[in-house]
Design a protein around this motif. Structure first.
Motif, PDB file in Angstrom:
ATOM      1  N   GLU A 112     -10.225  10.402 -14.233  1.00  0.00           N
ATOM      2  CA  GLU A 112     -10.583   8.984 -14.200  1.00  0.00           C
ATOM      3  C   GLU A 112      -9.373   8.165 -14.627  1.00  0.00           C
ATOM      4  OE1 GLU A 112     -14.182   6.089 -15.879  1.00  0.00           O
ATOM      5  OE2 GLU A 112     -13.832   8.072 -16.757  1.00  0.00           O
ATOM      6  N   ALA A 113      -9.038   7.129 -13.873  1.00  0.00           N
ATOM      7  CA  ALA A 113      -7.923   6.236 -14.186  1.00  0.00           C
ATOM      8  C   ALA A 113      -7.994   5.068 -13.213  1.00  0.00           C
ATOM      9  CB  ALA A 113      -6.590   6.966 -14.067  1.00  0.00           C
ATOM     10  N   GLN A 114      -7.022   4.180 -13.289  1.00  0.00           N
ATOM     11  CA  GLN A 114      -6.868   3.124 -12.287  1.00  0.00           C
ATOM     12  C   GLN A 114      -5.486   3.266 -11.657  1.00  0.00           C
ATOM     13  OE1 GLN A 114      -8.276  -0.993 -13.021  1.00  0.00           O
ATOM     14  NE2 GLN A 114      -8.761  -0.278 -15.093  1.00  0.00           N
ATOM     15  N   ILE A 115      -5.467   3.555 -10.357  1.00  0.00           N
ATOM     16  CA  ILE A 115      -4.218   3.670  -9.616  1.00  0.00           C
ATOM     17  C   ILE A 115      -3.914   2.311  -8.980  1.00  0.00           C
ATOM     18  CG2 ILE A 115      -3.057   4.723  -7.647  1.00  0.00           C
ATOM     19  CD1 ILE A 115      -3.380   6.623  -9.964  1.00  0.00           C
ATOM     20  N   MET A 116      -2.784   1.721  -9.353  1.00  0.00           N
ATOM     21  CA  MET A 116      -2.342   0.449  -8.773  1.00  0.00           C
ATOM     22  C   MET A 116      -1.403   0.759  -7.615  1.00  0.00           C
ATOM     23  SD  MET A 116      -0.168  -2.645 -10.586  1.00  0.00           S
ATOM     24  CE  MET A 116      -1.447  -3.079 -11.768  1.00  0.00           C
ATOM     25  N   ALA A 117      -1.788   0.392  -6.409  1.00  0.00           N
ATOM     26  CA  ALA A 117      -1.012   0.714  -5.208  1.00  0.00           C
ATOM     27  C   ALA A 117       0.005  -0.384  -4.931  1.00  0.00           C
ATOM     28  CB  ALA A 117      -1.944   0.882  -4.016  1.00  0.00           C
ATOM     29  N   LEU A 118       1.285  -0.049  -5.022  1.00  0.00           N
ATOM     30  CA  LEU A 118       2.372  -0.991  -4.741  1.00  0.00           C
ATOM     31  C   LEU A 118       3.286  -0.351  -3.696  1.00  0.00           C
ATOM     32  CD1 LEU A 118       3.106  -2.191  -8.369  1.00  0.00           C
ATOM     33  CD2 LEU A 118       1.647  -3.243  -6.655  1.00  0.00           C
ATOM     34  N   LYS A 119       3.293  -0.924  -2.517  1.00  0.00           N
ATOM     35  CA  LYS A 119       3.977  -0.332  -1.364  1.00  0.00           C
ATOM     36  C   LYS A 119       5.382  -0.885  -1.227  1.00  0.00           C
ATOM     37  CE  LYS A 119       3.222   0.404   3.618  1.00  0.00           C
ATOM     38  NZ  LYS A 119       2.257   0.230   4.716  1.00  0.00           N
ATOM     39  N   ILE A 120       6.371   0.003  -1.087  1.00  0.00           N
ATOM     40  CA  ILE A 120       7.765  -0.424  -0.981  1.00  0.00           C
ATOM     41  C   ILE A 120       8.445   0.124   0.267  1.00  0.00           C
ATOM     42  CG2 ILE A 120       8.141  -0.814  -3.444  1.00  0.00           C
ATOM     43  CD1 ILE A 120       9.359   2.041  -3.531  1.00  0.00           C
ATOM     44  N   SER A 121       7.699   0.806   1.137  1.00  0.00           N
ATOM     45  CA  SER A 121       8.321   1.350   2.346  1.00  0.00           C
ATOM     46  C   SER A 121       7.334   1.267   3.498  1.00  0.00           C
ATOM     47  CB  SER A 121       8.761   2.801   2.136  1.00  0.00           C
ATOM     48  OG  SER A 121       7.684   3.688   2.329  1.00  0.00           O
ATOM     49  N   GLY A 122       7.856   1.509   4.712  1.00  0.00           N
ATOM     50  CA  GLY A 122       7.017   1.509   5.891  1.00  0.00           C
ATOM     51  C   GLY A 122       6.571   2.907   6.234  1.00  0.00           C
ATOM     52  N   VAL A 123       6.601   3.231   7.534  1.00  0.00           N
ATOM     53  CA  VAL A 123       6.198   4.557   7.988  1.00  0.00           C
ATOM     54  C   VAL A 123       7.168   5.614   7.472  1.00  0.00           C
ATOM     55  CG1 VAL A 123       5.809   5.992  10.032  1.00  0.00           C
ATOM     56  CG2 VAL A 123       5.075   3.599  10.020  1.00  0.00           C
ATOM     57  N   LYS A 124       8.440   5.286   7.439  1.00  0.00           N
ATOM     58  CA  LYS A 124       9.454   6.202   6.934  1.00  0.00           C
ATOM     59  C   LYS A 124       9.698   5.947   5.443  1.00  0.00           C
ATOM     60  CE  LYS A 124      10.199   8.397  10.752  1.00  0.00           C
ATOM     61  NZ  LYS A 124       9.929   9.836  10.876  1.00  0.00           N
ATOM     62  N   ALA A 125      10.004   7.018   4.715  1.00  0.00           N
ATOM     63  CA  ALA A 125      10.002   6.961   3.260  1.00  0.00           C
ATOM     64  C   ALA A 125      11.361   6.543   2.691  1.00  0.00           C
ATOM     65  CB  ALA A 125       9.591   8.319   2.686  1.00  0.00           C
ATOM     66  N   PHE A 126      11.733   5.278   2.870  1.00  0.00           N
ATOM     67  CA  PHE A 126      12.896   4.724   2.181  1.00  0.00           C
ATOM     68  C   PHE A 126      12.516   3.342   1.670  1.00  0.00           C
ATOM     69  CE2 PHE A 126      13.312   3.151   6.502  1.00  0.00           C
ATOM     70  CZ  PHE A 126      13.624   1.810   6.315  1.00  0.00           C
ATOM     71  N   ALA A 127      13.220   2.877   0.647  1.00  0.00           N
ATOM     72  CA  ALA A 127      12.867   1.594   0.034  1.00  0.00           C
ATOM     73  C   ALA A 127      14.117   0.896  -0.459  1.00  0.00           C
ATOM     74  CB  ALA A 127      11.902   1.804  -1.131  1.00  0.00           C
ATOM     75  N   ALA A 128      14.110  -0.434  -0.390  1.00  0.00           N
ATOM     76  CA  ALA A 128      15.244  -1.250  -0.819  1.00  0.00           C
ATOM     77  C   ALA A 128      15.052  -1.736  -2.251  1.00  0.00           C
ATOM     78  CB  ALA A 128      15.413  -2.452   0.110  1.00  0.00           C
ATOM     79  N   THR A 129      16.162  -1.926  -2.938  1.00  0.00           N
ATOM     80  CA  THR A 129      16.138  -2.400  -4.319  1.00  0.00           C
ATOM     81  C   THR A 129      15.322  -3.681  -4.463  1.00  0.00           C
ATOM     82  OG1 THR A 129      18.337  -1.457  -4.687  1.00  0.00           O
ATOM     83  CG2 THR A 129      17.583  -3.100  -6.270  1.00  0.00           C
ATOM     84  N   SER A 130      15.497  -4.605  -3.522  1.00  0.00           N
ATOM     85  CA  SER A 130      14.815  -5.892  -3.624  1.00  0.00           C
ATOM     86  C   SER A 130      13.309  -5.714  -3.668  1.00  0.00           C
ATOM     87  CB  SER A 130      15.210  -6.786  -2.446  1.00  0.00           C
ATOM     88  OG  SER A 130      15.041  -6.109  -1.215  1.00  0.00           O
ATOM     89  N   ASP A 131      12.759  -4.805  -2.862  1.00  0.00           N
ATOM     90  CA  ASP A 131      11.316  -4.568  -2.863  1.00  0.00           C
ATOM     91  C   ASP A 131      10.877  -3.815  -4.114  1.00  0.00           C
ATOM     92  OD1 ASP A 131      11.089  -5.803  -0.368  1.00  0.00           O
ATOM     93  OD2 ASP A 131      11.467  -3.933   0.695  1.00  0.00           O
ATOM     94  N   ILE A 132      11.700  -2.859  -4.564  1.00  0.00           N
ATOM     95  CA  ILE A 132      11.349  -2.063  -5.738  1.00  0.00           C
ATOM     96  C   ILE A 132      11.279  -2.945  -6.985  1.00  0.00           C
ATOM     97  CG2 ILE A 132      12.101  -0.196  -7.248  1.00  0.00           C
ATOM     98  CD1 ILE A 132      13.439   1.076  -4.772  1.00  0.00           C
ATOM     99  N   VAL A 133      12.283  -3.796  -7.181  1.00  0.00           N
ATOM    100  CA  VAL A 133      12.312  -4.654  -8.375  1.00  0.00           C
ATOM    101  C   VAL A 133      11.077  -5.553  -8.418  1.00  0.00           C
ATOM    102  CG1 VAL A 133      13.530  -6.574  -9.473  1.00  0.00           C
ATOM    103  CG2 VAL A 133      14.809  -4.593  -8.647  1.00  0.00           C
ATOM    104  N   GLN A 134      10.715  -6.121  -7.278  1.00  0.00           N
ATOM    105  CA  GLN A 134       9.530  -6.983  -7.252  1.00  0.00           C
ATOM    106  C   GLN A 134       8.261  -6.186  -7.554  1.00  0.00           C
ATOM    107  OE1 GLN A 134       9.730 -10.265  -4.042  1.00  0.00           O
ATOM    108  NE2 GLN A 134      11.130  -8.691  -3.288  1.00  0.00           N
ATOM    109  N   ALA A 135       8.194  -4.949  -7.101  1.00  0.00           N
ATOM    110  CA  ALA A 135       7.031  -4.110  -7.375  1.00  0.00           C
ATOM    111  C   ALA A 135       6.935  -3.781  -8.866  1.00  0.00           C
ATOM    112  CB  ALA A 135       7.096  -2.825  -6.552  1.00  0.00           C
ATOM    113  N   ILE A 136       8.079  -3.468  -9.491  1.00  0.00           N
ATOM    114  CA  ILE A 136       8.077  -3.191 -10.930  1.00  0.00           C
ATOM    115  C   ILE A 136       7.613  -4.415 -11.706  1.00  0.00           C
ATOM    116  CG2 ILE A 136       9.550  -2.682 -12.926  1.00  0.00           C
ATOM    117  CD1 ILE A 136      11.263  -0.973 -11.022  1.00  0.00           C
ATOM    118  N   ASN A 137       8.142  -5.576 -11.355  1.00  0.00           N
ATOM    119  CA  ASN A 137       7.749  -6.807 -12.043  1.00  0.00           C
ATOM    120  C   ASN A 137       6.254  -7.072 -11.886  1.00  0.00           C
ATOM    121  OD1 ASN A 137      10.391  -7.187 -12.807  1.00  0.00           O
ATOM    122  ND2 ASN A 137      10.855  -8.663 -11.200  1.00  0.00           N
TER     123      ASN A 137
END
Length: 863
Positions: free
Chosen positions: A274-299
């Motif tokens: 039991e927990a709460q999973i917060m879904a924050l998406k930083i990539s599309g179909v392919k598994a790579f992510a940019a710093t700009s999206d990651i920083v906003q997700a962390i914030n």
């Protein structure tokens, strides 16, 4: 009169400096205009491996401006460089230190732009928009029922065979034993910053975080005013919308390991039931992510109350120094009390020697996780490090939840028509050819030699074998327009019939570019198909997603070494298609789970353990969480800091050390003083523990305590120095749980004087971008003279060490002089007279373009 003379001498000195600096700059420009060897090499001498995947978003940089940078100067800098701000966000969740995501003008490299922006004194930090990749190693297992089971050896290993490999007894995290203490708590929020999460998966839907304000709010309204509209389930930062659904599979697999629902007679269980999973998406179909999206997700995660962040991705990019955008965001998360769990990487290398970020940042809130197998050994591909990797966790043959995809009918974006409408010996319409050897640039053409249907095909070098030591690219410009990313969650592929004869080690590559200058490889084939045509396909999805802002140029490239060549490649019946991807809503226990491996799978075991610890002891700090996890490992002699693999039961039963720092700083002790701590048991179980200190501190009375639920006691610490001086000490509370709060009172020391308390702020310049004296004399920062001087500063003075020192000296001392000038008309007149020759010299060097820039800025401001 003395002040007038000083002013005159000052400006004469500036004039001489301008003239000498201009001469030095002109000489340097004559050398640079010829171009460096690096810039002349478009393809020649470039390793094929270097073309496999970018490390940063091409054509973009991230810029943080100093707090005192004015909007006018910022806009002017962007306009001069032909750059455009496409996104503005913050370095931390507290909305501090604004970051601009800047798109560069066409043809400008990231390296060139960084050099120009970094030399501007208003810029605090500029960096590439680094790319990070999910740390999964794809693995295929036989499609046999015994592989699609609940054999979660990492949670409970009896030596059973999983993935065709037998384990050894107890090479696991002792999850059943830990579940005897706690199985989780719905109050614990764990942010999965990843490819998204299939929030409809029956094993996850009951454990997904939802935003209560938006859940009961008005559609289309930012009900909680957090800047995100209808963010009920989290946010998709890749496509900037409110649907973080996973169309890759990686994030859903991670989420299932953390908290797939347990004890529900279905599928699997996560480390937490039991927990709460917060879904924050930083990539599309392919598994790579940019710093700009990651920083906003962390914030976002920090602002919305996440306790733990799981980061199953990383890369060898960035720097472990303040100013790095990702590092700053993670550090700020730690200050806010958020634990950051990061995958150590899948390259089998030492992170001590080659840092892998974010796992290798030297931050106290990060736990870096390596991967072990069923025999409690590090996997051959797991990164390691005696100082930079903290713990290990199961990462091989990990069974967890995945989304099941279905594909819509293909949409044709380009159809060659079998190349039947083209002329033999020419390139097809809409295609161009680029090569590293200019004398053989036109190697791709239409031919009649071989065809799958009709009489024509498209060949790399008709009638001849392909050429040694060659990189030759034929690219579809989509009728001179790059293929645009207009549909999220789609798969993009070239499908074709092909005949090929290549030496092993020579390749036909699927290549793509955002600017037709750098071409990267996304798929490839080599060898020979033995004659005749066969069906083939190349996947360009990652390229289309990566270049979604500019559009992607897609093509084929022949790469050959210096040895044997063959007949080459013939392509026919070529089509570019996209297929929309959707999530199959049906639940099939045979297809909704899959085995993955990687440090991506190890990290969520640690995130789940951290969640169990918070379920048992909600008041644990980040430092206490790290201590419990790291001290609770089973020692296995692994090449990491703790040497061990995590053990959930041990971590949950360790005494909790909760240090309270009593840092008195620079003080003079007048006499002994007692300090009282109130210790309260805020949990439901009996709390036992003790307090310890070191000399010159001592415990007065009882140092041990045993408290029922809701009870408290007082621990008194006496400060008895043997001599007058400055002291600091830590009081460590050790307890059997963590249901503990502490209040401190009665600090009886007298601090030394700290000065008048005044802090000198950085000069604001009244919006003049540093031209303080000229602004004071001319009365406005918008004067054309100031435009000219400012551009001269940026384009000439800041390009050499002497000029940089002068600018620093000027901006440090000129505000006071500007204030003096602004209050005296005679001083303004003197400065205006002195400025005239300086402006003429500067304008002669930089030209009249600055006036046009001022008009543009004024126009932007008026709009």
């Amino acid at each position: 009169m003395k002040k007038k003379c000083l002013l005159g001498m000052f400006f004469v000195g500036v004039a001489l400096f301008l003239i000498s600096a201009a001469g030095a700059e002109a000489a340097a420009w004559k050398i640079e205009e010829m171009g460096s060897p690096e810039n002349q090499k478009t393809f020649g001498g470039v390793s094929r491996e270097d073309l496999k995947g970018l490390t940063y978003v091409p054509g973009e940089i991230l810029v943080k401006w100093k707090d005192w940078a004015d909007e006018f100067s910022i806009q002017q800098m962007h306009l001069r460089k032909g750059a455009k701000v496409v996104n503005t966000f913050y370095a931390t969740h507290r909305k501090e230190r604004t970051i601009q995501q800047v798109r560069l003008k066409e043809g400008q490299t990231v390296k060139e732009a960084l050099r120009q922006y970094r030399r501007n004194p208003l810029v605090a930090h500029a960096q590439p928009n680094y790319l990070y990749r999910m740390q999964t190693i794809p693995q295929k297992f036989p499609n046999d029922p015994r592989f699609i089971t609940e054999e979660l050896w990492g949670l409970h290993n009896t030596g059973q065979a999983v993935g065709g490999v037998s384990g050894i007894y107890d090479a696991d995290i002792d999850a059943p034993e830990a579940w005897g203490i706690t199985t989780g708590l719905s109050d614990v929020i764990i942010a999965v910053i990843d490819t998204g999460v299939n929030y409809n998966h029956p094993e996850l839907d009951g454990n997904m975080w939802t935003n209560p304000a938006e859940l009961t709010g008005v559609t289309g309204v930012d009900d909680d005013e957090n800047g995100f509209i209808d963010d009920i389930r989290g946010w998709d930062f890749f496509d900037n919308d409110n649907d973080p659904m996973d169309f890759c599979g990686h994030g859903t697999h991670v989420a299932g390991t953390i908290a797939a629902q347990g004890n529900n007679l279905a599928g699997i269980t996560g480390v937490m039931w039991e927990a709460q999973i917060m879904a924050l998406k930083i990539s599309g179909v392919k598994a790579f992510a940019a710093t700009s999206d990651i920083v906003q997700a962390i914030n976002y995660a920090v602002a919305e109350g996440a306790h733990i962040i799981n980061a199953s991705w990383g890369g060898y990019v960035g720097t472990d120094a303040p100013g790095d955008a990702l590092r700053d965001a993670i550090e700020d998360a730690g200050t806010a009390g958020v634990l950051f769990v990061a995958a150590a990487g899948n390259d089998g290398t030492c992170n001590d020697a080659t840092p892998f970020f974010p796992a290798s940042y030297s931050l106290d809130n990060i736990i870096s996780v390596a991967a072990t197998n069923q025999h409690d050994n590090l996997t051959p591909w797991s990164n390691y490090g005696a100082t930079s990797v903290d713990v290990a966790a199961p990462g091989v043959s990990v069974l967890s939840t995945i989304p099941t995809f279905s594909y819509g009918p293909p949409v044709t974006l380009y159809d060659s028509g079998g190349f039947e409408g083209d002329t033999s010996g020419a390139l097809p319409e809409g295609w161009i050819n680029i090569a590293n050897q200019p004398t053989i640039a036109n190697t791709w053409a239409i031919t009649k030699i071989h065809a799958a249907a009709g009489i024509y095909s498209f060949a790399d070098n008709p009638e001849l074998d392909y050429i040694n030591d060659l990189i030759s690219i034929a690219t579809l410009t989509y009728f001179n327009t790059p293929v645009a990313y207009t549909h999220k969650d789609n798969r993009y592929r070239f499908i074709f019939n092909i005949r090929y004869d290549l030496e092993d080690g020579d390749y036909l590559d699927a290549v793509a570019s955002g600017d037709k200058r750098r071409w990267d490889i996304y798929d490839s084939l080599t060898g020979s198909n033995g004659g005749g045509f066969v069906s083939g396909a190349f996947d360009y999805t990652e390229a289309v997603e990566l270049f979604r802002a500019t559009g992607a140029y897609l093509g084929f490239g022949i790469y050959s070494d210096e040895s044997i060549t063959g007949e080459g490649v013939y392509i026919d019946d070529l089509r570019l298609v996209r297929k929309p991807i959707s999530i199959d809503p049906s639940y099939d226990p045979g297809t909704n789970y899959e085995f993955f491996e990687g440090t991506s799978m190890a990290a969520p075991h640690v995130a789940g353990l951290a969640g169990l610890l918070l379920s048992r002891s909600p008041h644990l700090t980040v430092a206490e969480l790290r201590t419990a996890i790291l001290d609770g490992v089973d020692p296995r002699g692994l090449l990491i800091a703790t040497g061990g693999r995590i053990n959930a039961y041990t971590s949950l039963t360790l005494p909790v050390v909760t240090p309270t720092s009593l840092d008195f700083g620079n003080v003079t002790v007048r006499q002994s003083r007692d300090l009282s701590f109130t210790v309260t048991n805020t949990g439901g179980d009996t709390l036992t523990g003790s307090a310890t200190v070191a000399a010159p501190f001592s415990i007065i009375g009882e140092s041990s305590f045993s408290l029922g639920a809701g009870l408290n006691t007082t621990v008194t610490v006496r400060f008895s120095p043997t001599a007058t001086g400055s002291f600091s000490e830590t009081v460590a509370f050790t307890s059997n749980g963590g249901n503990l709060t502490r209040d401190v009172s009665g600090v009886g020391v007298q601090p030394l004087p700290t000065g008048n308390g005044r802090v000198q702020p950085l000069p604001t310049g009244n919006g003049n971008g540093g031209c303080f004296i000229a602004t004071a004399a001319l009365g406005t920062p918008l004067a054309e003279e100031i435009d000219i001087l400012r551009e001269f500063r940026d384009e000439y003075l800041l390009t050499n060490e002497l000029g940089q020192k002068f600018v620093a000296f000027y901006e440090r001392h000129s505000p006071a002089l500007a204030e003096f000038i602004a209050e005296r008309e005679w001083a303004k007149e003197v400065v205006r007279v002195a400025l005239w020759p300086l402006v003429q010299i500067a304008e002669f060097i930089v030209g009249p373009v600055t006036h046009q820039l001022t008009d543009k800025v004024n126009k932007v401001n008026s709009e």
